[in-house]
Motif scaffolding. Structure first.
Motif, mmCIF file in Angstrom:
data_model
loop_
_atom_site.group_PDB
_atom_site.id
_atom_site.type_symbol
_atom_site.label_atom_id
_atom_site.label_comp_id
_atom_site.label_asym_id
_atom_site.label_seq_id
_atom_site.Cartn_x
_atom_site.Cartn_y
_atom_site.Cartn_z
ATOM 1 N N GLY A 149 0.768 -1.165 -0.051
ATOM 2 C CA GLY A 149 0.036 0.042 0.037
ATOM 3 C C GLY A 149 0.948 1.077 0.038
ATOM 4 O O GLY A 149 0.358 2.114 -0.512
ATOM 5 N N ASN A 150 2.023 1.327 0.680
ATOM 6 C CA ASN A 150 3.106 2.483 0.633
ATOM 7 C C ASN A 150 3.610 2.464 -0.419
ATOM 8 O O ASN A 150 3.720 3.746 -0.946
ATOM 9 C CB ASN A 150 4.010 2.289 1.747
ATOM 10 C CG ASN A 150 3.441 2.544 3.173
ATOM 11 O OD1 ASN A 150 2.345 3.187 3.402
ATOM 12 N ND2 ASN A 150 4.251 2.139 4.314
ATOM 13 N N GLU A 153 1.452 4.204 -2.976
ATOM 14 C CA GLU A 153 1.300 5.749 -2.746
ATOM 15 C C GLU A 153 2.380 6.541 -3.212
ATOM 16 O O GLU A 153 2.115 7.647 -3.804
ATOM 17 C CB GLU A 153 1.068 6.180 -1.020
ATOM 18 C CG GLU A 153 -0.178 5.460 -0.632
ATOM 19 C CD GLU A 153 -1.457 6.302 -0.822
ATOM 20 O OE1 GLU A 153 -1.348 7.613 -1.125
ATOM 21 O OE2 GLU A 153 -2.500 5.718 -1.110
ATOM 22 N N PHE A 214 -3.479 2.935 6.792
ATOM 23 C CA PHE A 214 -2.592 3.367 5.410
ATOM 24 C C PHE A 214 -2.743 2.264 4.263
ATOM 25 O O PHE A 214 -2.340 2.472 3.069
ATOM 26 C CB PHE A 214 -1.154 3.076 5.995
ATOM 27 C CG PHE A 214 -0.424 4.253 6.868
ATOM 28 C CD1 PHE A 214 0.052 5.389 6.190
ATOM 29 C CD2 PHE A 214 -0.618 4.359 8.070
ATOM 30 C CE1 PHE A 214 0.771 6.377 6.815
ATOM 31 C CE2 PHE A 214 -0.232 5.355 8.925
ATOM 32 C CZ PHE A 214 0.199 6.470 8.144
ATOM 33 N N SER A 215 -3.550 1.362 4.543
ATOM 34 C CA SER A 215 -3.839 0.550 3.311
ATOM 35 C C SER A 215 -5.334 0.601 2.796
ATOM 36 O O SER A 215 -5.753 0.004 1.577
ATOM 37 C CB SER A 215 -3.744 -1.040 4.016
ATOM 38 O OG SER A 215 -2.639 -1.277 4.424
ATOM 39 N N MET A 216 -6.271 1.279 3.415
ATOM 40 C CA MET A 216 -7.530 1.508 3.030
ATOM 41 C C MET A 216 -7.798 2.190 1.510
ATOM 42 O O MET A 216 -8.505 1.690 0.862
ATOM 43 C CB MET A 216 -8.279 2.223 3.955
ATOM 44 C CG MET A 216 -9.847 2.054 3.886
ATOM 45 S SD MET A 216 -10.627 0.508 4.370
ATOM 46 C CE MET A 216 -10.389 0.488 6.078
ATOM 47 N N ASP A 217 -6.946 3.112 1.545
ATOM 48 C CA ASP A 217 -7.111 3.880 0.399
ATOM 49 C C ASP A 217 -6.922 2.845 -1.094
ATOM 50 O O ASP A 217 -7.306 2.864 -2.118
ATOM 51 C CB ASP A 217 -6.080 5.029 0.165
ATOM 52 C CG ASP A 217 -6.819 6.145 1.247
ATOM 53 O OD1 ASP A 217 -7.781 5.986 1.524
ATOM 54 O OD2 ASP A 217 -5.922 7.136 1.354
ATOM 55 N N SER A 218 -5.672 1.924 -0.817
ATOM 56 C CA SER A 218 -5.308 1.178 -2.066
ATOM 57 C C SER A 218 -6.166 -0.227 -1.988
ATOM 58 O O SER A 218 -6.365 -0.532 -3.017
ATOM 59 C CB SER A 218 -3.822 0.757 -1.608
ATOM 60 O OG SER A 218 -3.159 2.040 -1.557
ATOM 61 N N GLY A 220 -9.249 -1.007 0.046
ATOM 62 C CA GLY A 220 -10.453 -0.600 0.420
ATOM 63 C C GLY A 220 -10.971 -1.925 1.347
ATOM 64 O O GLY A 220 -10.258 -1.960 2.363
ATOM 65 N N THR A 223 -8.850 -4.884 2.750
ATOM 66 C CA THR A 223 -8.059 -4.812 3.754
ATOM 67 C C THR A 223 -8.359 -5.681 5.121
ATOM 68 O O THR A 223 -7.447 -6.045 5.733
ATOM 69 C CB THR A 223 -7.969 -3.114 4.418
ATOM 70 O OG1 THR A 223 -7.677 -2.276 3.428
ATOM 71 C CG2 THR A 223 -7.033 -3.114 5.518
#
Length: 364
Positions: A149-150, A153, A214-218, A220, A223
């Motif tokens: 996920g990082n 980003e 930190f993973s939710m945006d990538s 959903g 996660t």
């Protein structure tokens, strides 16, 4: 799986298994060698007639040697006893500050070694290895998602790998702490083990909360899947150790003794004391390592017990087992803190410095 779990049949016991001192029992019940297991030997030796305990002040004890340990004593007993009375017959708590951390570490290593070989093996080596491995990899599903996920980003591999490595270190540390808490469940006071568990739950909630954030945006709602997988693996890691046949038999007997300490009826206790007036003190070091000292002392509220011949207190209070157990537990706590103190712990004497560091030379 880690192998079939051996049944620990709890037997009715009034004494510990033959030939076992309190440090042995402290390790066998939970498979963890604690500082208190080593320090409990001081009460055990006093009851055996090897030393006297002189309470000079609330936080100051003096140990007076009466006689050498018997030939049957364990090597780890000799390491600590010989270090305490090297060239002297008397030693105070303050004399031991900054000089015993490495000695206690050596004692703990020898206790563990005694029960990791041959017929004395308490836990199967395969299950112990599996618990260690599973503890190390349990949080990997969540960590890999966090690292990827990082990367999505920033598209920087170094940042992603570095953040993942840090998360893995913390996750592995929290898992190891949880395994230790679960392993020690049988030998801790209720308040101590409950407090440790609450701290562990909070740490894991924070850990998985940060991962999810930190993973939710990538990813959903996906996660949830790696986090759930990690949670399941963490729980499995705490349950992986398996006892050997001998280890299960010993554990059943020790649990029987602990149950007796907690639930014995006054009439039965009076019979045992009539047969052995020193019975309270003979069981005291075992109650100490099993985390039931207070309960053991409370069982004697209605039973007359003479003060021990090996303890000389500074307080002129009317003697009761509850007062004595509380006083002795506090004194042993200060003894333990001084023994484990190292120069790097800030000079307070009660900082509990590193297990393997500091001070004294190992004798033996």
């Amino acid at each position: 799986t880690a192998g079939k779990k051996k049944q620990e049949i709890q037997t009715v016991e009034f004494y510990p298994p033959e030939g076992m001192n309190s440090a042995d029992v402290g390790y066998i019940i939970d498979g963890v060698v604690e500082d208190k297991d080593a320090v409990s030997l001081l009460i055990y030796w006093a009851d055996q007639g090897n030393l006297e305990i002189h309470q000079e002040d609330k936080k100051d004890l003096r140990f007076q040697k009466l006689k050498d340990l018997p030939d049957t004593a364990n090597d780890y007993e000799r390491i600590l006893f010989d270090k305490m009375f090297a060239g002297r017959d008397s030693v105070r708590i303050k004399d031991m500050q900054y000089k015993f951390a490495s000695t206690i570490a050596a004692v703990k290593d020898r206790i563990k070694d005694k029960y990791q070989t041959g017929q004395n093996l308490v836990f199967t080596k395969k299950s112990t290895r599996r618990q260690s491995f599973t503890s190390a990899v349990a949080v990997l599903p969540a960590v890999l998602m966090f690292a990827f996920g990082n990367y999505l980003e920033s598209y920087e591999w170094f940042a992603a790998i570095f953040s993942g490595a840090i998360a893995w270190i913390f996750g592995g540390m929290f898992t190891s702490m949880l395994c230790t808490n679960v392993n020690k469940w049988r030998s801790e006071k209720l308040s101590a083990k409950t407090g440790s568990m609450i701290v562990n739950v909070i740490l894991f909630a924070a850990f998985f909360g940060v991962v999810a954030l930190f993973s939710m945006d990538s990813f959903g709602l996906w996660t949830v899947v790696p986090i759930a997988a990690s949670v399941i693996m963490v729980i499995l890691a705490t349950q992986m150790r398996r006892r050997t046949d001998r280890g299960a038999q010993w554990s059943g007997r020790i649990l029987g003794l602990k149950h007796f300490i907690e639930t014995v009826e006054a009439d039965k206790l009076k019979m045992l004391v009539e047969g052995d007036p020193k019975y309270f003190y003979s069981i005291l070091p075992y109650a100490y390592v099993l985390g039931v000292t207070d309960k053991w002392a409370k069982q004697f509220e209605s039973i007359a017990v003479e003060p021990p011949s090996w303890y000389y207190g500074y307080n002129g209070s009317v003697f009761t087992t509850i007062w004595f157990a509380s006083m002795l537990s506090n004194s042993l706590y200060y003894t333990q803190q001084n023994m484990m103190a190292t120069k790097s712990s800030g000079g307070s004497g009660f900082g509990g410095g590193g297990i393997g560091g500091g001070g004294g030379q190992v004798v033996g």
